[in-house]
Design an enzyme around this catalytic site. Structure first.
Site, PDB file in Angstrom:
ATOM      1  CG  HIS A  45      41.732  -4.965 -15.821  1.00  0.00           C
ATOM      2  ND1 HIS A  45      42.100  -2.782 -16.210  1.00  0.00           N
ATOM      3  CD2 HIS A  45      42.423  -4.795 -14.501  1.00  0.00           C
ATOM      4  CE1 HIS A  45      42.815  -2.789 -15.160  1.00  0.00           C
ATOM      5  NE2 HIS A  45      42.716  -3.551 -13.941  1.00  0.00           N
ATOM      6  CG  HIS A 132      36.013  -5.073  -8.603  1.00  0.00           C
ATOM      7  ND1 HIS A 132      36.127  -5.368  -7.272  1.00  0.00           N
ATOM      8  CD2 HIS A 132      36.422  -3.866  -8.629  1.00  0.00           C
ATOM      9  CE1 HIS A 132      37.449  -4.739  -7.273  1.00  0.00           C
ATOM     10  NE2 HIS A 132      37.628  -4.020  -8.367  1.00  0.00           N
TER      11      HIS A 132
HETATM   12  P1  2AM Z   1      40.652  -1.677  -9.273  1.00  0.00           P
HETATM   13  O1  2AM Z   1      40.271  -1.769 -10.223  1.00  0.00           O
HETATM   14  O2  2AM Z   1      39.867  -2.223  -8.106  1.00  0.00           O
HETATM   15  O3  2AM Z   1      40.933  -0.411  -8.580  1.00  0.00           O
HETATM   16  C1  2AM Z   1      46.116  -1.730 -11.682  1.00  0.00           C
HETATM   17  O4  2AM Z   1      46.535  -0.593 -10.402  1.00  0.00           O
HETATM   18  C2  2AM Z   1      44.689  -2.575 -11.031  1.00  0.00           C
HETATM   19  O5  2AM Z   1      45.601  -3.031  -9.904  1.00  0.00           O
HETATM   20  C3  2AM Z   1      43.032  -2.001 -11.161  1.00  0.00           C
HETATM   21  O6  2AM Z   1      42.352  -2.283 -11.500  1.00  0.00           O
HETATM   22  C4  2AM Z   1      43.511  -2.076  -9.589  1.00  0.00           C
HETATM   23  O7  2AM Z   1      41.715  -2.790  -9.242  1.00  0.00           O
HETATM   24  C5  2AM Z   1      44.313  -2.991  -8.595  1.00  0.00           C
HETATM   25  N1  2AM Z   1      44.940  -3.287  -7.232  1.00  0.00           N
HETATM   26  C6  2AM Z   1      44.273  -3.594  -6.516  1.00  0.00           C
HETATM   27  N2  2AM Z   1      45.409  -3.729  -5.467  1.00  0.00           N
HETATM   28  C7  2AM Z   1      45.986  -1.933  -5.827  1.00  0.00           C
HETATM   29  C8  2AM Z   1      46.965  -1.248  -4.904  1.00  0.00           C
HETATM   30  N3  2AM Z   1      47.558  -1.587  -3.620  1.00  0.00           N
HETATM   31  N4  2AM Z   1      46.999  -0.124  -6.095  1.00  0.00           N
HETATM   32  C9  2AM Z   1      46.834   0.042  -6.774  1.00  0.00           C
HETATM   33  N5  2AM Z   1      46.105  -0.678  -7.866  1.00  0.00           N
HETATM   34  C10 2AM Z   1      45.115  -2.046  -7.094  1.00  0.00           C
END
Ligand code: 2AM
Length: 198
Positions: A45, A132
């Site tokens: 996603h 992304h």
């Molecule tokens: P990412 O895809 O860039 O890793 C669920 O955890 C979603 O939330 C993930 O897709 C993750 O992004 C995003 N996310 C953003 N900040 C986060 C954080 N501090 N901790 C965990 N997940 C985070």
């Protein structure tokens, strides 16, 4: 139980056709970097806003704010393409697929959500938004530049697969030993935009 916290985030889902193409690329290259944990195809996603732990009893208020923000944002066309590593391909901790179209609109929506949800106690982002899809996470930084070069070619067809973003998904993330499970709580439609023209 009072005070229980749910781990929450908001995301743009991708079409099934796109998911299948990404899954095939991940299957093909998944073994190349032993220290990488690849994201399961069903979990792919574009995160718009990570909310983190939030009290269950306040969920309705949070959800109302999200709905209001989404109503003020128009649907948009997005496309995926290109891939890279955070913080860099040579010392990657995260491998990602980028947005070739719709990045500006997604950033606008992410910014609105960030500002609006602060009012209901959600921490603001300290980094600028970069749309992304995370495809892998690495325990230790590794040089992924040649892998990314190979993946780039495999992902070329994404340029021909633009899609309309008409809604966002409100997810709960349940962490477990086999990785996270993302449970969709609500699909929230985008609305007419601030100028009412959609
Ligand atoms: P990412 O895809 O860039 O890793 C669920 O955890 C979603 O939330 C993930 O897709 C993750 O992004 C995003 N996310 C953003 N900040 C986060 C954080 N501090 N901790 C965990 N997940 C985070």
């Amino acid at each position: 139980m009072s005070g229980d916290r749910l781990r929450l985030f908001l995301a743009v889902d991708i079409p099934e056709e796109t998911r299948r193409l990404l899954a095939a690329a991940l299957e093909r290259y998944g073994g190349e970097i032993p220290e990488a944990r690849w994201v399961k195809a069903e979990n792919l996603h574009i995160t718009l806003k990570f909310i983190g732990g939030y009290e269950e009893e306040k969920l309705e208020r949070l959800s109302n704010e999200i709905r209001k923000t989404a109503a003020l944002s128009a649907p948009f066309r997005a496309a995926l393409g290109g891939c890279g590593g955070f913080p860099s391909p040579r010392k990657a901790r995260v491998l990602w697929v980028g947005m070739r179209g719709g990045q500006e609109e997604a950033a606008g929506l992410a910014g609105k959500l960030d500002a609006r949800l602060e009012k209901v106690g959600v921490k603001r982002e300290d980094r600028p938004f970069k749309g992304h899809l995370t495809v892998a996470r690495l325990r230790r930084p590794a040089d992924c530049s040649s892998l990314l070069g190979m993946m780039e070619g495999e992902l070329e067809p994404l340029a021909e697969m633009p899609f309309e973003v008409r809604e966002i998904t409100f997810y709960r993330s349940i962490l477990g030993p086999g990785g996270p499970t993302y449970v969709p709580l609500e699909k929230i439609a985008l609305g007419e935009g601030e100028d009412g023209k959609g």
